[in-house]
Every structure is written in C-alpha cells, then in structure tokens.
Design a protein around this motif. Structure first.
Motif, short mmCIF file in Angstrom:
data_model
loop_
_atom_site.label_atom_id
_atom_site.label_comp_id
_atom_site.label_asym_id
_atom_site.label_seq_id
_atom_site.Cartn_x
_atom_site.Cartn_y
_atom_site.Cartn_z
N ALA A 330 -12.07 9.41 6.23
CA ALA A 330 -11.06 8.76 5.57
C ALA A 330 -9.83 8.63 6.70
N LEU A 331 -9.65 9.64 7.73
CA LEU A 331 -8.64 9.20 8.40
C LEU A 331 -9.29 7.97 9.60
N GLU A 332 -10.37 7.86 9.83
CA GLU A 332 -10.75 6.83 10.49
C GLU A 332 -10.96 5.41 9.79
N GLY A 333 -10.52 5.64 8.56
CA GLY A 333 -10.37 4.40 7.83
C GLY A 333 -11.97 4.08 7.45
N MET A 334 -13.04 4.97 7.06
CA MET A 334 -13.95 4.69 6.28
C MET A 334 -14.28 5.44 5.42
N GLN A 335 -15.37 4.94 4.56
CA GLN A 335 -15.69 5.78 3.59
C GLN A 335 -17.32 5.79 3.41
N ILE A 336 -17.64 6.62 2.45
CA ILE A 336 -19.30 6.65 2.21
C ILE A 336 -19.53 6.01 0.81
N VAL A 337 -20.37 5.08 0.99
CA VAL A 337 -20.41 4.21 -0.30
C VAL A 337 -22.01 4.67 -0.68
N LYS A 338 -22.40 5.00 -1.89
CA LYS A 338 -23.44 5.32 -2.35
C LYS A 338 -24.14 3.75 -2.60
N LYS A 339 -25.64 3.80 -2.24
CA LYS A 339 -26.25 2.67 -1.99
C LYS A 339 -26.80 2.34 -3.53
#
Length: 344
Positions: A330-339
């Motif tokens: 989250a700090l990196e501005g990313m997120q994990i999205v389920k395919k």
C-alpha cells in the motif's frame, strides 16, 4: 678353499666360516652392506616412513645407543685410555673411515675427532644431500659417554665432502642433553605441531560454519520491487549483529529497495542484544532513506517485551508477515487484485 679363515688387521680380528655362513668382527657376528646402494636404501626407507626430521633423530639416537654398546664391550677388556687408543684402528678396519683423535682430554671430558671417508658421508652423497649426517656424531658421543660414565654430546664443527672423499671433525663435550631427551623433545614438538595443525583446521572450519550460518540464518529476500524481507532468528552475538546490519543495508542499495521488513516470527524471547540489533538496523535503514517495518510480534512476545520495558518506538509493527507485506504494498501505491475467472 678353506671353510674357515681368520685374519688380524691392525690388531683387529676378522673370521669367516663359509660352511655356517658366518662373518665375525672381534668375535661378534657382523654383516656387510653395500654403502651407496643397500645401506642408502635402508636409510631412505626410514626417511620415507618417518619423515626427514624424524629420521635424523632416529639415526642420531641409534648412533648414540650403539656407541654405548661398543663402550661396554671394550671397557670389559681394556682401560679407557687403551680403548680410545685402539678404537680408531678398529673402526678403520671395519670400513667406518680413517679416524683420529686430534685432541683428547679425559680430565675435561672433551675430545675432537676427525674422520676421513666415513660411510655416512658416502650415503649422504649418494642421497644427493648436504650435511654431515647424525649417526656418527651420536655414535662417538655414546662411545665416550659409556667409557667415562658421564653424558657426552657432540657437535660437527667441520665438514667437507664430494663424490670421491669426505672429511669431518666432531667435537665431544659434557652435556646434560641426552639422546632420550632428544627423542622426547622431538615427539613433543611433533605432537605440538599436530595439535597446532588441528587447531588451525578447527578454527578454519568454525569460520566457514559461522559464515554459512550467517548466510542461511539471515537471507535478504526481495518479495516485490522495492520491498525486501529478512527473517530475524537464532542467537545473536556482536559479530552477527554487525554482519546482519551490513547485509541489510547492502541489500537495500543493491535492490534499490524502499522498504525492509524485519520478520521476528522466529524469535521466542527478546533480549537486549536482539533489541539493540533491531534498533541499529532500523535507524541505519532510515538514514539511507528506506522504511523499516517489523513483523511477526506475537501476543506472547509483545507481553514479554512490555514486561521487560522493551519498546520499538516510532516503528510500524505487525503481528504477521502477511499484514506487513500488505502494508508495504500500500505504501508503494500498489494493490493486490484477485484475477477474474476468464471462463465466466
């Protein structure tokens, strides 16, 4: 041809009995060896089995002890003075070289002996070595020790030799040093050398194992771009603490990471050294512009730390590594999205 023959050479008796296969020198059985072949091979074999330095001590000690035997044999027949007068001729008759007492003072227990063309020098030459050898010096020290009843030792003061001839001078003098002490000293030296070698091997192996343990116990794992994870586990000493800090900083620079997650799941009990290591690592990480995160603090570990007054101030701490990774993402501005299921 006569089966038995006897000769007198310079007052020395030589007897042969061909029927019985016997050869005697002064009434005692002897045997002949070719100097540059058979005798050389015998000595070469001793050196091969024991090593050159051990063979040197063996020859010296054997020379001393055989000298003591000679002294006992002739001391029973003649006086000390007569024995020392007759021995040079006997040794010359036996092929031991032309021997002469250049100086002899029984009152001082001292002598200087010269020997030309002795068998030992011929063996040394045949071996292609330099040096006078140790057998004859030890032998004459043994002869004089036995005759006068006092410990005598030796020193080769002059030695010259080539393929054709040789010359050596041996100084004999009173000494507290004996051949037995030489053997003990040599054995102790060899034992100490062996111990030193083993200690060095153990030390080298210990260093290798420590290095391996450090590499295995604190790997730096890049889980995503800009995010590193390193487990903190096992026992720490100051050396490992410093190494751990150095590796962490090097990995951040190498991977151009923005965050380092310190996973303490494997720590069952927090002590001051582990705490100081965490503080040192986190402060160093912040100084180079990265964010330190601590993961894996269980409720039990948290209670223990609180009871001991141990606090990780100004640090982001999470109960599990999973939570810490999600926070870092989250700090990196990313997120994990389920395919999404493409079959729908």
């Amino acid at each position: 041809m006569q089966e038995k023959q006897q000769f007198e050479i310079n007052g020395t008796s030589l007897q042969w009995d061909r029927a019985e296969g016997l050869f005697q020198f002064e009434g005692a059985d002897v045997v002949l060896f070719w100097t540059k072949t058979a005798l050389k091979t015998f000595i070469d074999t001793i050196e091969e089995v024991t090593g050159a330095e051990s063979a040197r001590v063996v020859m010296e000690t054997a020379g001393y002890r055989t000298g003591k035997i000679v002294s006992r044999f002739y001391k029973e027949k003649w006086s000390v003075e007569k024995t020392l007068e007759l021995l040079p001729n006997m040794y010359a008759s036996a092929g031991w070289g032309a021997t002469e007492f250049k100086r002899l003072c029984l009152a001082e227990r001292r002598a200087v002996l010269s020997i030309r063309n002795d068998w030992e020098s011929k063996v040394v030459q045949a071996q292609g070595k330099e040096g006078a050898g140790t057998f004859l010096g030890g032998h004459w020290a043994g002869v004089l020790s036995g005759l006068i009843g006092e410990t005598i030792w030796y020193k080769v003061t002059e030695y010259e030799a080539d393929e054709e001839k040789s010359y050596k001078e041996i100084e004999l003098f009173p000494s507290s040093k004996t051949s037995s002490e030489n053997v003990r000293e040599h054995i102790q030296t060899r034992e100490q050398e062996t111990i030193t070698q083993l200690e060095a091997m153990v030390e080298n192996r210990t260093i290798e194992l420590r290095k391996l343990i450090r590499e295995l116990s604190s790997p730096i794992i890049p889980v995503l771009d800009g995010i590193l994870v390193t487990p903190v586990m096992g026992r720490f000493d100051q050396e490992r603490s410093d190494d751990f800090t150095e590796k962490a900083l090097q990995a951040i620079v190498e991977h151009k990471a923005n965050m380092l997650i310190l996973d303490v799941t494997g720590i069952k009990a927090m002590n001051n050294l582990i705490l100081s290591t965490l503080e040192k690592v986190t402060q160093s990480v912040q100084l180079i512009g990265a964010v330190p995160i601590v993961a894996g603090i269980s409720p039990e570990l948290g209670m223990e730390m609180t009871s001991k007054g141990i606090y990780l101030n100004d640090l982001k701490c999470f109960a599990t590594l999973k939570h810490a990774i999600h926070y870092a993402i989250a700090l990196e501005g990313m997120q994990i999205v389920k395919k999404e299921d493409e079959s729908l």
